[in-house]
Motif scaffolding. Structure first.
Motif, mmCIF file in Angstrom:
data_model
loop_
_atom_site.group_PDB
_atom_site.id
_atom_site.type_symbol
_atom_site.label_atom_id
_atom_site.label_comp_id
_atom_site.label_asym_id
_atom_site.label_seq_id
_atom_site.Cartn_x
_atom_site.Cartn_y
_atom_site.Cartn_z
ATOM 1 N N PHE A 1 0.830 -1.202 0.000
ATOM 2 C CA PHE A 1 0.000 0.000 0.000
ATOM 3 C C PHE A 1 0.867 1.255 0.000
ATOM 4 O O PHE A 1 1.767 1.402 0.830
ATOM 5 C CB PHE A 1 -0.913 0.037 1.228
ATOM 6 N N LEU A 2 0.586 2.177 -0.929
ATOM 7 C CA LEU A 2 1.174 3.510 -0.933
ATOM 8 C C LEU A 2 0.082 4.505 -0.591
ATOM 9 O O LEU A 2 -1.009 4.457 -1.170
ATOM 10 C CB LEU A 2 1.769 3.838 -2.298
ATOM 11 N N THR A 3 0.356 5.403 0.346
ATOM 12 C CA THR A 3 -0.655 6.369 0.781
ATOM 13 C C THR A 3 -0.116 7.790 0.666
ATOM 14 O O THR A 3 1.082 8.030 0.844
ATOM 15 C CB THR A 3 -1.079 6.113 2.234
ATOM 16 N N ALA A 4 -0.998 8.718 0.363
ATOM 17 C CA ALA A 4 -0.649 10.140 0.292
ATOM 18 C C ALA A 4 -1.784 10.949 0.902
ATOM 19 O O ALA A 4 -2.964 10.685 0.628
ATOM 20 C CB ALA A 4 -0.407 10.569 -1.147
ATOM 21 N N ILE A 5 -1.439 11.924 1.750
ATOM 22 C CA ILE A 5 -2.414 12.856 2.299
ATOM 23 C C ILE A 5 -2.292 14.159 1.512
ATOM 24 O O ILE A 5 -1.211 14.743 1.425
ATOM 25 C CB ILE A 5 -2.179 13.119 3.792
ATOM 26 N N VAL A 6 -3.395 14.604 0.922
ATOM 27 C CA VAL A 6 -3.381 15.740 0.003
ATOM 28 C C VAL A 6 -4.320 16.823 0.516
ATOM 29 O O VAL A 6 -5.463 16.548 0.909
ATOM 30 C CB VAL A 6 -3.799 15.302 -1.416
ATOM 31 N N LEU A 7 -3.824 18.058 0.502
ATOM 32 C CA LEU A 7 -4.641 19.214 0.862
ATOM 33 C C LEU A 7 -5.247 19.779 -0.414
ATOM 34 O O LEU A 7 -4.526 20.243 -1.308
ATOM 35 C CB LEU A 7 -3.789 20.273 1.558
ATOM 36 N N SER A 8 -6.567 19.730 -0.534
ATOM 37 C CA SER A 8 -7.256 20.181 -1.744
ATOM 38 C C SER A 8 -7.966 21.500 -1.494
ATOM 39 O O SER A 8 -8.641 21.683 -0.472
ATOM 40 C CB SER A 8 -8.277 19.115 -2.184
ATOM 41 N N ASP A 9 -7.830 22.417 -2.455
ATOM 42 C CA ASP A 9 -8.478 23.711 -2.385
ATOM 43 C C ASP A 9 -9.921 23.585 -2.876
ATOM 44 O O ASP A 9 -10.167 23.204 -4.025
ATOM 45 C CB ASP A 9 -7.714 24.721 -3.246
ATOM 46 N N ARG A 10 -10.881 23.900 -2.019
ATOM 47 C CA ARG A 10 -12.297 23.812 -2.377
ATOM 48 C C ARG A 10 -12.890 25.177 -2.692
ATOM 49 O O ARG A 10 -14.098 25.372 -2.627
ATOM 50 C CB ARG A 10 -13.074 23.159 -1.242
ATOM 51 N N THR B 1 -8.817 17.947 3.520
ATOM 52 C CA THR B 1 -7.738 16.970 3.557
ATOM 53 C C THR B 1 -8.248 15.634 3.047
ATOM 54 O O THR B 1 -9.228 15.103 3.570
ATOM 55 C CB THR B 1 -7.189 16.813 4.983
ATOM 56 N N VAL B 2 -7.589 15.091 2.016
ATOM 57 C CA VAL B 2 -8.030 13.857 1.380
ATOM 58 C C VAL B 2 -6.877 12.855 1.397
ATOM 59 O O VAL B 2 -5.724 13.216 1.160
ATOM 60 C CB VAL B 2 -8.479 14.104 -0.073
ATOM 61 N N ALA B 3 -7.180 11.594 1.690
ATOM 62 C CA ALA B 3 -6.186 10.522 1.634
ATOM 63 C C ALA B 3 -6.375 9.721 0.354
ATOM 64 O O ALA B 3 -7.507 9.378 -0.012
ATOM 65 C CB ALA B 3 -6.317 9.613 2.845
ATOM 66 N N TYR B 4 -5.264 9.425 -0.332
ATOM 67 C CA TYR B 4 -5.288 8.596 -1.531
ATOM 68 C C TYR B 4 -4.452 7.341 -1.293
ATOM 69 O O TYR B 4 -3.417 7.383 -0.601
ATOM 70 C CB TYR B 4 -4.742 9.361 -2.734
ATOM 71 N N VAL B 5 -4.891 6.237 -1.894
ATOM 72 C CA VAL B 5 -4.215 4.948 -1.726
ATOM 73 C C VAL B 5 -4.078 4.271 -3.083
ATOM 74 O O VAL B 5 -4.974 4.364 -3.929
ATOM 75 C CB VAL B 5 -5.004 4.022 -0.769
ATOM 76 N N THR B 6 -2.938 3.619 -3.289
ATOM 77 C CA THR B 6 -2.757 2.804 -4.489
ATOM 78 C C THR B 6 -2.009 1.533 -4.128
ATOM 79 O O THR B 6 -1.213 1.514 -3.174
ATOM 80 C CB THR B 6 -1.991 3.567 -5.584
ATOM 81 N N THR B 7 -2.256 0.478 -4.886
ATOM 82 C CA THR B 7 -1.510 -0.773 -4.722
ATOM 83 C C THR B 7 -0.745 -1.139 -5.987
ATOM 84 O O THR B 7 -0.007 -2.122 -5.984
ATOM 85 C CB THR B 7 -2.470 -1.930 -4.366
ATOM 86 N N GLN C 1 -3.884 -8.619 4.183
ATOM 87 C CA GLN C 1 -4.049 -7.917 2.907
ATOM 88 C C GLN C 1 -4.990 -6.720 3.009
ATOM 89 O O GLN C 1 -5.528 -6.262 2.000
ATOM 90 C CB GLN C 1 -4.523 -8.876 1.817
ATOM 91 N N ALA C 2 -5.207 -6.216 4.201
ATOM 92 C CA ALA C 2 -5.936 -4.967 4.403
ATOM 93 C C ALA C 2 -5.008 -4.002 5.124
ATOM 94 O O ALA C 2 -3.972 -4.394 5.668
ATOM 95 C CB ALA C 2 -7.213 -5.207 5.211
ATOM 96 N N SER D 1 -8.473 -3.273 -1.044
ATOM 97 C CA SER D 1 -7.919 -2.227 -1.914
ATOM 98 C C SER D 1 -7.388 -1.042 -1.128
ATOM 99 O O SER D 1 -6.754 -0.157 -1.694
ATOM 100 C CB SER D 1 -8.995 -1.741 -2.900
ATOM 101 N N GLY D 2 -7.661 -1.012 0.183
ATOM 102 C CA GLY D 2 -7.201 0.096 1.015
ATOM 103 C C GLY D 2 -8.024 1.353 0.904
ATOM 104 O O GLY D 2 -7.592 2.417 1.368
#
Length: 503
Positions: free
Chosen positions: A166-175, A182-188, A218-219, A241-242
């Motif tokens: 699992f790769l994770t990123a915390i992203v600050l999004s301008d609304r 603050t949004v978290a993204y995950v990829t495998t 696997q979680a 999938s995380g």
């Protein structure tokens, strides 16, 4: 720091505070020095390794140099080597907070894929930080990861981390008019980043990061800080999938560093120890109140010490320092307890707090005083049933007790400090060899089966799990329990702490 190569057990690195470091390629028989232009970063993972066995020499090194009396004067740069630092390392990318090898060894196109958390200039992390990817060490192939979330100017990457696949990123999004989110993204697979969806809760909010505490069957398990107290966090567990999470535990204890009091048991999927704050309501309203901790294991509460060294442990064994009380007592008031059946039952093996290490698949257990200097250790050669005292040649305040990976060796090492009257030569190393006491090491013929759920037919997280117990309480054997059509029965929202005692 001492860093073992995760994919090649012949290689290890010793990192110093300066620019000169050391490496071995033959399990410590010989050591070679190498230099990097910058001292290493103070992050938990200053090195990143290529997963392919043929490319064990591919290493990323995160360097940092700070200017005195400058608030934002730290220069960060990542360097790389393809020969294990036999030759001078090269600069990979400047202004980096972290860089990781994320490629798949079986993929020709993306085998050498590297992802970097890049912060241009000396700006704040929430001002223009991005994730950059490259498959040629950022020579020609340089691309930005956009998370499929709009133009670059409207977001900033706050943190970036990896837990197994699992790769994770915390992203600050301008609304826009609605401020920032603050949004978290995950990829495998590094091909598709998905938003992490946590259940709505007014107490828990993603901030600059969440703590990925482990890969559970696997979680992904994460600790999310509570907005009510710096001592509290919530434990959330994902699907495979995380991306989708359920709340697993409220009021988990969080240390000042942000690390949560949570520990996965080695080689046992889905089984963990966690400390919960008993007086959560009190500490929400009074910052001077200390948290009172309870381990989810009956009336026995343990110091989990997630930031401390945890020696190799045979499957099924748990040895820790704790107290049988309403809440966890201070470390110096606790005793040492042992479980041979994954926390289902416990015995007190010594009064007082002790460091521990296992050998011979759990048959040999060594304890040493962890409260004051000592001139002896206590050991057991029958998996903790009986204990003997072994005198040392010195009186030593032990800081580390360890053995070889896998907990199968009959040899142990103590490292500590001697009393002050030894002048400057205060560091001592003591070697303990039990091969003369044990006539032979345990084999598969010495064991019997112990089932994690008590019966052979029961499953744990979609698996039939049993330990092989006997003279050697080691060797975990697990079989997947497959449903119709061969589909796995792994659940995504049924994770349980398997530590509650019956009744």
């Amino acid at each position: 720091d001492f860093v073992e190569h995760p994919y090649d057990n012949r290689i290890a690195y010793i990192l110093t505070r300066s620019t000169k470091h050391y490496t071995t390629r033959d399990r410590g028989h010989t050591w070679h020095s190498f230099e990097v232009p910058m001292p290493p970063t103070w992050s938990p993972h200053p090195l990143s390794f290529h997963a392919s066995p043929e490319k064990a020499g591919y290493v990323l090194y995160q360097g940092t140099r700070c200017v005195e009396r400058s608030t934002y004067g730290c220069q960060r740069e990542t360097f790389y080597t393809t020969d294990g630092f036999s030759t001078e390392p090269k600069s990979l990318l400047n202004f980096t907070l972290a860089c990781l090898f994320t490629g798949e060894p079986d993929s020709i196109e993306h085998q050498d894929l590297i992802v970097c958390h890049h912060r241009p200039g000396s700006s704040y992390p929430d001002d223009g930080s991005v994730l950059l990817a490259s498959s040629d060490f950022f020579i020609e192939d340089i691309r930005e990861i956009d998370f499929e979330a709009g133009p670059r100017a409207r977001r900033s990457v706050l943190s970036f981390s990896q837990v197994n696949r699992f790769l994770t990123a915390i992203v600050l999004s301008d609304r826009g008019d609605y401020g920032y989110d603050t949004v978290a993204y995950v990829t495998t697979d590094m091909k598709q980043w998905k938003k992490a969806h946590l259940p709505y809760n007014t107490e828990f909010r993603l901030r600059t990061q969440f703590k990925s505490v482990g890969d559970i069957t696997q979680a992904l398990a994460i600790g999310v800080p509570s907005r009510l107290s710096r001592h509290l966090a919530g434990l959330f567990v994902s699907d495979t999938s995380g991306t989708y999470y359920v709340e697993s535990l409220k009021h988990m204890h969080q240390l000042f560093s942000g690390t949560v009091d949570f520990r996965l048991l080695q080689d046992l999927s889905g089984i963990a120890l966690a400390n919960q704050v008993d007086n959560a309501r009190e500490i929400q309203y009074d910052y001077n109140v200390e948290p009172k901790l309870q381990t989810l294991a009956c009336a026995l509460h343990l110091h989990l010490n997630p930031e401390a060294h945890n020696p190799p442990t045979p499957p099924g064994f748990i040895l820790g320092v704790g107290s049988v009380s309403k809440t966890l007592l201070p470390y110096e008031e606790c005793d040492t307890y042992l479980s041979r059946d994954t926390g289902n039952s416990w015995i007190q093996v010594q009064h007082g707090a002790h460091k521990h290490a296992f050998g011979d698949s759990g048959n040999i257990v060594v304890l040493v005083n962890d409260e004051e200097p000592t001139d002896h250790v206590r050991y057991s050669t029958d998996a903790g049933v009986s204990w003997q005292k072994l005198k040392l040649d010195v009186t030593i305040r032990v800081h580390l007790l360890t053995t070889a990976p896998g907990a199968t060796s009959q040899q142990f090492m103590l490292i500590g400090t001697l009393p002050h009257n030894h002048n400057d030569n205060r560091i001592a190393v003591v070697h303990l060899d039990f091969s003369q006491i044990q006539t032979r090491q345990c084999t598969e013929n010495d064991v019997e089966k112990w089932y994690a759920q008590g019966r052979e037919t029961d499953c744990v997280m979609g698996e039939k799990v049993f330990l092989t117990l006997g003279f050697s309480f080691g060797s975990l054997i697990s079989f997947l329990s497959n449903g119709p059509g061969g589909e796995s029965l792994r659940g995504i929202a049924t994770w349980v702490l398997h530590l509650r005692c019956a009744g």
